[in-house]
Write an enzyme that holds these catalytic residues in place. Sequence first.
Site, PDB file in Angstrom:
ATOM      1  N   THR A   1       0.852  -1.188   0.000  1.00  0.00           N
ATOM      2  CA  THR A   1       0.000   0.000   0.000  1.00  0.00           C
ATOM      3  C   THR A   1       0.888   1.238   0.000  1.00  0.00           C
ATOM      4  O   THR A   1       1.835   1.327   0.793  1.00  0.00           O
ATOM      5  CB  THR A   1      -0.931   0.034   1.224  1.00  0.00           C
ATOM      6  OG1 THR A   1      -1.788  -1.105   1.188  1.00  0.00           O
ATOM      7  CG2 THR A   1      -1.785   1.291   1.224  1.00  0.00           C
TER       8      THR A   1
ATOM      9  N   PHE B   1       1.403   5.008   0.839  1.00  0.00           N
ATOM     10  CA  PHE B   1       0.906   6.054   1.736  1.00  0.00           C
ATOM     11  C   PHE B   1       1.530   7.394   1.352  1.00  0.00           C
ATOM     12  O   PHE B   1       2.680   7.455   0.900  1.00  0.00           O
ATOM     13  CB  PHE B   1       1.247   5.728   3.189  1.00  0.00           C
ATOM     14  CG  PHE B   1       0.392   4.664   3.805  1.00  0.00           C
ATOM     15  CD1 PHE B   1      -0.684   5.001   4.620  1.00  0.00           C
ATOM     16  CD2 PHE B   1       0.645   3.323   3.566  1.00  0.00           C
ATOM     17  CE1 PHE B   1      -1.477   4.014   5.187  1.00  0.00           C
ATOM     18  CE2 PHE B   1      -0.151   2.337   4.127  1.00  0.00           C
ATOM     19  CZ  PHE B   1      -1.216   2.682   4.938  1.00  0.00           C
TER      20      PHE B   1
END
Length: 630
Positions: free
Chosen positions: A243, A245
Amino acid sequence: MISLLNRKWIYLLPAMVGLVRSCEGRRFPPRPLITTLEVRGGSTKNPSTTTATMVGMENHGSNEVLRVAFQGEPGAYSEKATRELLGGKVVAIGRPNFEACFRAVASRECDYACLPVENSLGGSIHENYDLMLRYDLTIVAEHEFRVKHCLLAKDGVKREDIKYAISHPQALAQCDNFLRGLGITPVPTYDTAGSAKMIATDSSMPPGCTPENTAAIASDLAGRLYGLKCVDKGIEDDDTNFTRFLLLARAGVSSFLTKKIPSKTSIVFTLPDTAGALYKALACFSLRDIDFSKIESRPTSASLLNFLKFRSQQKGRKTRNKADMPRFRYCFYLDFLEGELNENSQNAMAHLREQAEFVRILGSYPQKSRLVGPVATEVENLKTMEAVGPVSLDSLPSDLEEEKSLQIGIIGFGTFGQYLARRFSKQHKVRCTDQLDKSTDARKIGVDYFANYDMARFLKDIDVLVIAVPMVEFENVVLSLPGESLRGKLVVEVCPLSSYPKSILLRHLDQDVDIVSSHPMFGPGVHDDPYSTATWDGRPFVYEKVRVADLRRCEAFLDIFGQARCQMVEMTAEQHDKSTADAEFVTHLTGRLLDHQLLPPTPVTSKEYAALCDLADMTSSDSFDLFYGM
């Protein structure tokens, strides 16, 4: 046609001369010049307990804490990503949703927000891209976080005892093969760390689930935080689950990026609905050998669509015919691998602005989790602090504040001031003041009137001060206000042109006074009921949050216009004036010229003639000072 117009203008000259002479002897205002709170989280055994004290502090010294907002419960993957990027000594503050994270940073309750924007398996998180357009925050760093799922249970629970696994639906889907192999039934809940909290506290468990027969799929940080043991880790089916960020702040770091630092710049833009528009836009970068790392299109948000419609109307396009407008307008998100201030990038961006209807730089920042500028300095300062355990909070002082009606004061209670007061008084408490005695008018509307000499009492306890005076009087009114009484308040100007009053407010008001420039592009028309505010529906309300510390109060004021279904258009005062100044002046000049006996009475009235009569009536009903200020 041109010669005919030239002949017509000859007959208008006497009226124009009369208007100019009426201005003689009146002094024009000078040309405008073209510019906290600290929440300290105390360490506590119970992460749901918040201890906070408020101090007026904007910059951090070497001993100040670093407050970072993330979405989710303490122990969420977002918190773990935050600590990987910034270190274990930051105060991580969990918020209930993504917008609450943006609000926390914009209102200065937090210093940064660490938010996910895309997952290698699940794709982009579009909500955060839309919120980056709504809030004036900028990207200062990025971090690619490897998602590793753990199976967490209470002490004494064995793997063969587990019949149910609770977690966020996406986490359950990513561990589907593992759960099937053990015969464990997945049960979706609202959050990964929240699932661990349910088991630890034995509260809000799904039907059939108990702490003795249920495990949570969450991070190892959540297991440590809630006292759960890790039955198994790395249980995800795909080990390429990453992921990305982004770290968001109020100020950017582009000036700290050197040529030796690999950099990335994120932008968003919209293009006209013409053949080859995207090809030409991308050529701005490819012709200069600038590489991309991401490009994605998505339908525009409502606020951006309002901005585009407004700009289109100001350029004279016939957007009132909805059949001519595409049903879907798309914006493009692009990441390119150069710093914003590089010469190549600046040339590419200048080229793109020539073709795009809207361009915004979301941030220019170093690649691959590197920190520069104030962010790097603050993280280094944290390393010198005494060793403490990770501090995770799940609330802020503003969460305890109840919604309350605003105390709104209006300076200038003429026709427009009264028009605004009628709407404001439906939801909020309103008071007014004027150089003339307006007590009778105020009593009819139901607002409190204060004499001009009683300014100190008028300003006491108000939340929002609306200055609704002509531009020629604006600076004198601002200079007459007691500066001490304005501290901590929101000052809103509602002039038809915004650059000049904006510069006056910035020049004369202290830094602790919030400022909003606005132009409600509507008012009491000649055929409207002067006591009705129904005409607000669909009308443009253009505004700029020039300087806002108390975001909640500002949003509550702007929500008055939003609830009235105004077309909310956020743009700078300079952009507004560039789009509307000439049109406003020509409209008022034409209307006032027509009012000078240039519209002879006629027994037969066409639609066009009636429109000219309406224009003359509307502009002449406004004060001459409004026209004179333009």
